[in-house]
Design a protein around this motif. Structure first.
Motif, mmCIF file in Angstrom:
data_model
loop_
_atom_site.group_PDB
_atom_site.id
_atom_site.type_symbol
_atom_site.label_atom_id
_atom_site.label_comp_id
_atom_site.label_asym_id
_atom_site.label_seq_id
_atom_site.Cartn_x
_atom_site.Cartn_y
_atom_site.Cartn_z
ATOM 1 N N GLY A 194 11.773 24.329 -24.506
ATOM 2 C CA GLY A 194 12.836 23.462 -25.281
ATOM 3 C C GLY A 194 13.725 22.987 -24.357
ATOM 4 O O GLY A 194 13.955 23.255 -23.071
ATOM 5 N N LEU A 195 14.687 21.951 -24.708
ATOM 6 C CA LEU A 195 15.653 21.532 -24.169
ATOM 7 C C LEU A 195 16.474 22.332 -23.530
ATOM 8 O O LEU A 195 17.188 22.139 -22.720
ATOM 9 N N ASN A 196 16.673 23.534 -24.083
ATOM 10 C CA ASN A 196 17.670 24.577 -23.761
ATOM 11 C C ASN A 196 17.404 24.967 -22.012
ATOM 12 O O ASN A 196 18.164 25.262 -21.353
ATOM 13 N N VAL A 197 16.006 25.030 -21.799
ATOM 14 C CA VAL A 197 15.629 25.201 -20.568
ATOM 15 C C VAL A 197 15.362 23.877 -19.687
ATOM 16 O O VAL A 197 15.597 23.796 -18.493
ATOM 17 N N THR A 198 14.838 22.816 -20.464
ATOM 18 C CA THR A 198 14.364 21.591 -19.421
ATOM 19 C C THR A 198 15.403 20.962 -19.168
ATOM 20 O O THR A 198 15.241 20.090 -18.035
ATOM 21 N N MET A 199 16.579 20.819 -19.856
ATOM 22 C CA MET A 199 17.800 20.243 -19.426
ATOM 23 C C MET A 199 18.221 20.927 -18.287
ATOM 24 O O MET A 199 19.465 20.424 -17.569
ATOM 25 N N GLN A 200 17.850 22.016 -17.629
ATOM 26 C CA GLN A 200 18.483 22.618 -16.567
ATOM 27 C C GLN A 200 17.547 22.217 -15.258
ATOM 28 O O GLN A 200 17.797 22.506 -14.184
ATOM 29 N N CYS A 201 16.516 21.501 -15.797
ATOM 30 C CA CYS A 201 15.569 20.951 -14.475
ATOM 31 C C CYS A 201 15.716 19.323 -14.330
ATOM 32 O O CYS A 201 15.052 18.396 -15.021
ATOM 33 N N ILE A 202 16.588 18.918 -13.616
ATOM 34 C CA ILE A 202 16.995 17.578 -13.302
ATOM 35 C C ILE A 202 16.249 17.040 -12.070
ATOM 36 O O ILE A 202 16.322 17.563 -11.035
ATOM 37 N N ALA A 203 15.724 15.751 -12.290
ATOM 38 C CA ALA A 203 15.286 15.067 -11.031
ATOM 39 C C ALA A 203 16.436 14.343 -10.411
ATOM 40 O O ALA A 203 16.582 13.238 -10.618
ATOM 41 N N THR A 204 17.138 15.173 -9.526
ATOM 42 C CA THR A 204 18.260 14.653 -8.803
ATOM 43 C C THR A 204 17.784 13.446 -7.999
ATOM 44 O O THR A 204 16.574 13.621 -7.594
ATOM 45 N N PRO A 205 18.873 12.706 -7.216
ATOM 46 C CA PRO A 205 18.277 11.981 -6.033
ATOM 47 C C PRO A 205 17.594 12.249 -5.152
ATOM 48 O O PRO A 205 16.478 11.761 -4.584
ATOM 49 N N GLU A 206 18.058 13.546 -4.875
ATOM 50 C CA GLU A 206 17.446 14.301 -3.576
ATOM 51 C C GLU A 206 16.035 14.635 -3.910
ATOM 52 O O GLU A 206 14.814 14.518 -3.054
ATOM 53 N N ARG A 207 15.563 15.105 -5.050
ATOM 54 C CA ARG A 207 14.665 15.523 -5.481
ATOM 55 C C ARG A 207 13.482 14.130 -5.672
ATOM 56 O O ARG A 207 12.143 14.473 -5.377
#
Length: 316
Positions: A194-207
């Motif tokens: 769920g969102l509680n974990v997926t919102m920890q996985c961010i496609a940052t500009p570096e990624r």
């Protein structure tokens, strides 16, 4: 010890993060054998999600050439359909120079394909839904005998806490809460990402830059899609990039050890009102109801992205 690849059906509503997720699955043949992809209403309408499934398979090159596509439900079981085109773009795949689908969808309905495949391979098949659960619920209602024959369902949806489409509800749960409740009641081994974990996985500009630097078409398209996504997340949440929701669900099937899991009883609110679509997760066992899901509560984010980057780099 070596293990045979896990037979899986990818069910979803692509949608840009579904596409990234499915590319991760298709690039992992030592872990997953993709038996077929099934499409559902959700991020955009069914004709678009079905076309986008074909585009994603074409992006995967040889890995996607023989994978069949089955169109499924074009609306929820009870409620009017929702759309997330504001997040995923009008077509669902806002990128340039995408390939054309390499094959037409099959005539068989997605739910019937799920039923047939599970019966043919009892105890083997894992479903990985990354959209509303309408197809899965239809399959379980049409053929209740498949519930004990499924190996597992790994669903990207719900949340132990906040929503995203409403303050209470995550989009995939809200898009068909009645279907979600059917699945949670079915007695199938079920993992909820769920969102509680997926919102920890961010496609940052570096990624995103790392995906672009892979130098292949799949990496370039993923970077383009996630750049579009980032603008939405920056405006809405103040984050530096979009969350990698659906890819994390595929990673949970590939490498469940990347996440921390807690058994919980989960119910889905189906009554109209402020909490419609909320996944009510009994974190502390206060109801004394038996657990019906393993719920992800933590993730080793850097290792997850390293896996995603390495696998996308394998594709053309």
């Amino acid at each position: 010890m070596t293990h045979s690849p896990l037979p899986v059906i990818l069910d979803g509503d692509p949608g840009l993060d579904d596409a990234v997720a499915w590319l991760l699955a298709l690039a992992s043949p030592e872990n997953l054998t993709v038996l077929g992809v099934t499409t559902v209403h959700g991020n955009v309408a069914l004709p678009l999600t079905t076309r986008n499934a074909g585009v994603t398979l074409a992006l995967a090159g040889e890995a996607g050439q023989k994978v069949p596509v089955y169109a499924g439900a074009d609306r929820p079981l009870v409620r009017p359909p929702l759309s997330a085109a504001a997040v995923h773009g009008d077509t669902g795949l806002p990128a340039k120079h995408l390939p054309e689908p390499g094959r037409d969808p099959e005539a068989e309905h997605a739910a019937l394909f799920i039923i047939r495949t599970v019966r043919e391979r009892p105890g083997e098949v894992t479903l990985i839904p990354t959209g509303p659960l309408t197809n899965v619920a239809l399959a379980l209602r049409l053929a209740p005998d498949i519930a004990p024959l499924l190996r597992e369902i790994v669903w990207m949806g719900g949340s132990t806490a906040q929503g995203n489409r409403t303050p209470a509800a995550e989009f995939n749960a809200l898009a068909d809460p009645h279907a979600a409740q059917i699945v949670f009641e079915a007695g199938v081994p079920l993992k909820m990402v769920g969102l509680n974990v997926t919102m920890q996985c961010i496609a940052t500009p570096e990624r995103v830059a790392a995906l672009r630097a892979l130098g292949n078409q799949a990496g370039a398209v993923c970077a383009e899609l996630l750049t579009f996504y980032a603008a939405v997340y920056q405006r809405r949440y103040g984050l530096s990039g979009g969350a990698l929701h659906d890819p994390l669900a595929v990673a949970a099937a590939l490498r469940p050890d990347l996440l921390t899991w807690h058994p919980m009883n989960v119910q889905v609110e189906t009554e109209e009102g402020l909490n419609l679509g909320r996944t009510v997760c009994d974190l502390y066992g206060v109801t004394a109801q038996p657990a019906n899901a393993q719920v992800a509560v933590g993730v080793r984010d850097d290792e997850f992205f390293e896996l995603l980057l390495e696998r996308i780099g394998r594709l053309p």
